[in-house]
Design an enzyme around this catalytic site. Structure first.
Site, PDB file in Angstrom:
ATOM      1  N   THR A  73     -32.717 -40.858  -6.735  1.00  0.00           N
ATOM      2  CA  THR A  73     -31.960 -39.618  -6.567  1.00  0.00           C
ATOM      3  C   THR A  73     -32.887 -38.442  -6.305  1.00  0.00           C
ATOM      4  O   THR A  73     -32.621 -37.613  -5.429  1.00  0.00           O
ATOM      5  CB  THR A  73     -31.107 -39.355  -7.828  1.00  0.00           C
ATOM      6  OG1 THR A  73     -30.238 -40.467  -8.032  1.00  0.00           O
ATOM      7  CG2 THR A  73     -30.285 -38.088  -7.681  1.00  0.00           C
ATOM      8  N   CYS A 325     -10.923 -47.328 -12.387  1.00  0.00           N
ATOM      9  CA  CYS A 325     -11.007 -47.304 -13.835  1.00  0.00           C
ATOM     10  C   CYS A 325     -12.395 -47.605 -14.357  1.00  0.00           C
ATOM     11  O   CYS A 325     -12.685 -47.345 -15.510  1.00  0.00           O
ATOM     12  CB  CYS A 325     -10.012 -48.274 -14.420  1.00  0.00           C
ATOM     13  SG  CYS A 325      -8.357 -47.612 -14.342  1.00  0.00           S
TER      14      CYS A 325
END
Lengths: 402, 323
Positions: A73, A325
């Site tokens: 990242t 979910c």
């Protein structure tokens, strides 16, 4: 029963040889590489070796083109923000709709800051339209950032060709290659790629270490200033033990490159065929002709991914899902949506990602248990009726949707 | 993975009353296609007594959606329809020893399916009025749609007010950026095209409770709000009031917020007014609550609006001893 780990695109186990290489750098070689004394110089030599090992895996021309960072990242953010800061006259970023959040979330923030972001669309198999891409390249584009391999489906983008096209228009090209490095051969010196991100923990090195490849001569502005480390391009005391671990992992990756593309690939193919041939209403997603050798992403229609994962986990099998979910958001995976996978299938996608540690016996065991799990959940599903989708029989399930 | 209670796991692995129910006479189908959950609840209701004799479910959804459905059928079996309609989503969550905040919507879906099934049995139309958005505040499980609705209905302007009305942002505070974005978006809409909306930073500044800088920010900020909500403008000149009139006004504001606090088993009382400082006593669940600052900030905002002057609202514990 031994646990079966098939979630190597999420993270990998540290290779024991990597851990062994790292350990002395916590104890006897604890010095700061910047120090002039013997404690430091030992570490400095080891860092140089590690840099060479990363360079070798990437096929970079110079070892000074490798900048160690804390993670993939950080490498992505460094690359994109550097391109924008070094070229203030350019205000546009081209990326794709299926990037990892490391790039996508950053780009969404850049949009709020006033930059223009083009997200290239993908087709049903997750492939880019290179004509669309070509039409967007102009002298307002600061950087193109396209992933080499997709983390969810393993689909490979033609980054070499895309980098050539960008170079022809004088545009910088960055690729987030955290999933590709170590799984497919890379030879950067013979490409037009300007920047490349990699992450240690995806290739059996520890978490908390990454690297940014920066082609010599590519204009650069650091993300972190405050020290001379990494030739002033990434300040902060070197994470020496982890850098040495990453170096070792890169050396091992070169040794195992053939294995990844033969043994691991064949295990993946066996797994995918074994599952898809037994279960109806399921299909592999992505560009199956052009993808990573270790990844299989299967959409099981009419069931939801988290349920599958919970039942797999009960049997000691670890995978991951693109269902809403499991992500903490309410939306299913942006990759599945970008490919136009229907919601009832997108929520039931399961990614199996293998590594060289997986065995044939493990794959066999997974093939044995998956059909039962899917059948069990379909029995609970209002979209399913006995042996087929409820849509094909009377009284089809049509809920009131919020 | 989620931190599911043992009860949730048990109901997921061994769901009760799953599968179709023959001769069901009340069926409720609900779902949220985006979040991936859909549920069919089937009831067998005795027509004489209106007692639910049997209940079955079929669910397309995650572990907690299946567990919530299973729990729901267990809870309502043997109840009359009137009793069943009293079942709240919190009852379902409690039955399962709690659900993670991200998963509370699973219990909401259970309750909606129940309403839909009963409506179906009675031959009524049922429509879902519950829209769901991305979860913003994970501490108190408040989603974006809920925040936007409350902001619009009450003409809110600051994170602090949002916390006061919805609890969102009152816990770990990590979601304040998300709340600021929602506020900025709504303000931009209110301002209409062509007008520049205040940057999110302005909302952040006004959210700082009780700081002296707050007062001037509110004032600077007010004209933007005044465009569509003249009543909320604090730039109106303060009316001349006697102390008694002022205290009466203060009591009115406190009365207006008390129902909201009482709903959370708390309360507030006026302790004293000293110049521009209003001291209040927080009672019940409000006393010692981690959201005390937000609660007081929200009350302060209302006081400023009602009185048309800048006042501070402080807990009685801050009252100088030598007053």
């Amino acid at each position: 029963m031994e646990a079966i780990y098939l979630d190597n695109n999420a993270t990998t186990r540290c290779d024991p040889a990597v851990v062994e290489a790292m350990l002395p750098f916590f104890t006897e070689h604890f010095g700061n590489a910047s120090s002039i004394h013997a404690f430091g110089s030992e570490v400095g030599k080891a860092l140089k070796k590690a840099r060479g090992q990363v360079q070798a895996l990437l096929g970079a021309e110079h070892d000074s083109e490798i900048i160690f960072t804390s993670c993939g990242t950080e490498s992505d953010a460094t690359a994109i923000l550097s391109a924008l800061r070094a070229q203030p006259e350019r205000n546009t970023v081209i990326t794709t709709a299926v990037e990892h959040p490391a790039v996508l979330t950053l780009c969404e923030w850049l949009e709020k800051e006033g930059y223009i972001v083009h997200k290239l669309r993908v087709d049903k198999k997750g492939r880019l339209d290179l004509d669309e891409y070509r039409s967007l390249l102009n002298d307002r584009v600061a950087i193109v950032s396209a992933m080499w391999a997709n983390n969810e489906t393993g689909t490979l983008f033609p980054v070499l060709e895309m980098a050539e096209m960008a170079a022809a228009r004088g545009v910088m090209f960055h690729t987030d290659a955290v999933q590709a490095v170590g799984k497919i051969p890379v030879d950067l010196k013979n490409t037009r790629i300007d920047m490349l991100s990699l992450s240690g923990h995806k290739l059996h090195a520890p978490k908390g270490i990454g690297a940014l490849y920066l082609r010599r001569g590519c204009r650069f502005r650091p993300l972190l200033r405050g020290g001379h480390q990494e030739r002033g391009r990434r300040a902060g005391t070197e994470n020496s033990a982890s850098i040495i671990g990453l170096g070792k992992a890169c050396e091992l990756a070169i040794e195992h490159m053939d294995e990844e593309n033969t043994t691991v690939r064949s295990l993946r193919d066996t797994l995918e065929k074994g599952i898809v041939s037994q279960i109806g209403h399921c299909f592999p997603t992505g560009d199956i002709a052009r993808r990573l050798p270790n990844t299989s992403n299967i959409a099981f229609e009419y069931v939801e991914g988290e349920g599958i994962l919970l039942l797999l986990n009960k049997l000691g099998i670890a995978g991951s899902s693109g269902s809403a979910c499991t992500s903490g958001s309410l939306e299913p995976s942006h990759v599945m949506r970008a490919m136009g996978i229907p919601y009832t299938a997108a929520h039931g996608t399961i990614r199996f990602s293998l590594s060289r540690y997986n065995t044939e016996a493990e794959v066999k065991r997974v093939i044995e248990v998956v059909p039962g799990i899917i059948a069990q959940l379909r029995k609970l599903s209002p979209y399913w009726c006995d042996k087929g989708p409820a849509a094909s029989v009377d009284g089809a399930f049509a809920p009131t949707y919020a | 993975m989620w931190e599911y209670s043992d009860k949730v796991r048990e109901h997921f692995f061994n769901p009760r009353n799953s599968g179709p129910l023959k001769d069901a006479n009340g069926i409720g189908d609900v779902g949220s296609i985006q979040c991936g959950d859909a549920l069919r609840l089937m009831l067998k209701v005795d027509e004489q007594s209106e007692i639910i004799e049997d209940a079955h479910f079929q669910t397309f959804g995650c572990g907690s959606a299946i567990a919530s459905s299973s729990a729901l059928t267990e809870i309502i079996k043997g109840m009359t329809l009137t009793q069943a309609l009293e079942v709240s989503n919190q009852n379902i969550a409690d039955y399962l020893d709690g659900l993670p905040p991200e998963k509370m919507h699973c219990s909401v879906m259970g309750r909606e399916a129940l309403q839909a099934a009963i409506a179906n049995y009675r031959g009524e139309e049922w429509s879902d009025d519950h829209e769901e958005g991305a979860l913003i505040c994970k501490c108190f499980a408040v989603d974006a749609v809920k925040i936007a609705d409350v902001v619009n209905a009450n003409q809110l302007n600051t994170v602090e007010e949002v916390t006061f009305y919805t609890k969102a942002g009152g816990g770990c505070t990590a979601c304040h950026e998300g709340i600021e974005e929602i506020l900025a978006g709504i303000k931009a809409e209110r301002a209409g095209p062509g007008e520049v909306s205040p940057p999110p930073l302005a909302a952040a500044l006004t959210a700082a409770p009780l700081a002296p800088a707050n007062a001037s920010t509110v004032l600077v900020h007010a004209p933007t709000v005044a465009v569509s909500t003249p009543t909320a403008a604090v730039s109106a000149p303060p009316a001349r009031r006697t102390l008694v009139q002022k205290i009466r006004k203060i009591e009115e504001v406190l009365e207006s917020v008390r129902p909201m606090l009482q709903r959370d088993h708390g309360d507030v009382e006026l302790a004293d007014v000293q110049g521009k400082t209003i001291y209040v006593t927080l009672k019940g669940a409000c006393s010692g609550c981690m959201m005390e600052v937000a609660t007081l900030g929200g009350i302060q905002q209302k006081m400023i609006e009602a009185l048309g002057e800048l006042v501070k609202v402080l807990p009685v514990s801050h009252m100088p001893v030598e007053a």
